[in-house]
Scaffold this motif. Structure first.
Motif, mmCIF file in Angstrom:
data_model
loop_
_atom_site.group_PDB
_atom_site.id
_atom_site.type_symbol
_atom_site.label_atom_id
_atom_site.label_comp_id
_atom_site.label_asym_id
_atom_site.label_seq_id
_atom_site.Cartn_x
_atom_site.Cartn_y
_atom_site.Cartn_z
ATOM 1 N N ASP A 89 -3.084 1.713 4.550
ATOM 2 C CA ASP A 89 -2.115 1.664 5.635
ATOM 3 C C ASP A 89 -2.572 2.493 6.841
ATOM 4 O O ASP A 89 -3.080 3.618 6.683
ATOM 5 C CB ASP A 89 -0.754 2.183 5.168
ATOM 6 N N ASP A 90 -2.373 1.922 8.034
ATOM 7 C CA ASP A 90 -2.673 2.609 9.302
ATOM 8 C C ASP A 90 -4.120 3.083 9.382
ATOM 9 O O ASP A 90 -4.406 4.141 9.969
ATOM 10 C CB ASP A 90 -1.730 3.804 9.499
ATOM 11 N N SER A 91 -5.030 2.336 8.795
ATOM 12 C CA SER A 91 -6.432 2.760 8.794
ATOM 13 C C SER A 91 -7.283 2.039 9.833
ATOM 14 O O SER A 91 -8.448 2.405 10.033
ATOM 15 C CB SER A 91 -7.043 2.529 7.404
ATOM 16 N N ASP A 120 -1.424 -7.230 8.582
ATOM 17 C CA ASP A 120 -2.081 -7.528 7.309
ATOM 18 C C ASP A 120 -1.218 -8.532 6.558
ATOM 19 O O ASP A 120 -0.047 -8.266 6.271
ATOM 20 C CB ASP A 120 -2.247 -6.240 6.486
#
Length: 247
Positions: A84-86, A99
């Motif tokens: 997440d949030d990468s 996603d």
């Protein structure tokens, strides 16, 4: 009777001025060529273990007037999961990431007067976690490039990369502690039947002792007996002499 005051019609001067300024800028701006890139690449590590992170890098070489882009990165959700949030995109712009069951959509645009991207640039960096062993495949099935004048170019099957995910190595286990050593082993306590200090036949103080210590013990006993006999004999002689003297 009060007459109604006629309303003044206000002209949208601000909007008019803004529209004229945009039109003038568009007429004065030189024509741009369509945005382009020499190639799109997708970088992945060769192999990782289950549970490790996988960094996927989508890059472009030879970018020209790349003001915005919209690309997709497809992956196998049975092998990897997006963190997440990468997702990271270039500075100086705005990005939107979605996603959806095996496909990450990344849209990026420059802001205000920021110039379009030129040369070799990283379009997006994504981080996944390996969840199962096997070959994890990543692809860029489509990418749309947008120039400063809104001209677009669409690429298909732009790039592919793979990472082999291996099962995690089993943690080392402590070896079981050995039990009491066998008396027959070297360094063990000898049993009564073994040759050792506990066997009476081999002990220096045993009744059947032999060797130098046994010989020394016999000699001491013989000398002690002889000395006792000499004392007895000497006392007898002394007693006989006393009796003779008194007659």
């Amino acid at each position: 009777m009060t007459r109604p005051v006629p309303r003044r019609r206000l002209r949208p001067r601000a909007a008019l001025v803004g529209g004229l300024a945009l039109a003038a800028a568009a007429l004065a701006a030189p024509a741009h060529a369509a945005p382009s890139v020499t190639a799109v690449t997708l970088g992945t590590p060769a192999s990782v273990e289950v549970g490790a992170e996988i960094t996927v890098t989508v890059a472009a070489t030879g970018a020209v007037d790349l003001y915005a882009y919209d690309l997709a990165v497809a992956y196998d959700p049975a092998r990897v999961a997006l963190v997440d949030d990468s997702v990271v995109t270039p500075d100086g712009g705005f990005a939107d990431v979605t996603d959806d069951a095996g496909t990450v959509a990344v849209a990026h645009t420059r802001l205000g007067t920021s110039p379009g991207l030129e040369g070799d640039v990283t379009l997006a960096t994504l981080t996944f976690t390996a969840v199962a062993d096997g070959v994890a495949t990543f692809t860029v099935p489509a990418a749309t490039l947008v120039g400063a004048d809104s001209a677009t170019v669409t690429l298909t099957d732009a790039a592919t990369g793979t990472t082999t995910v291996t099962a995690a190595a089993a943690p080392p286990t402590d070896e079981p502690t050995d039990g009491p050593s066998d008396p027959a082993d070297d360094g063990g306590t000898p049993s009564p039947g073994d040759d050792g200090a506990s066997d009476p036949s081999s002990s220096p103080t045993g009744s059947g002792s032999t060797g130098p210590l046994a010989t020394t013990g016999a000699s001491v006993a013989w000398f002690a007996g002889a000395a006792l006999l000499a004392v007895v004999v000497g006392a007898g002689i002394l007693l006989a002499r006393r009796r003779a003297a008194t007659r």
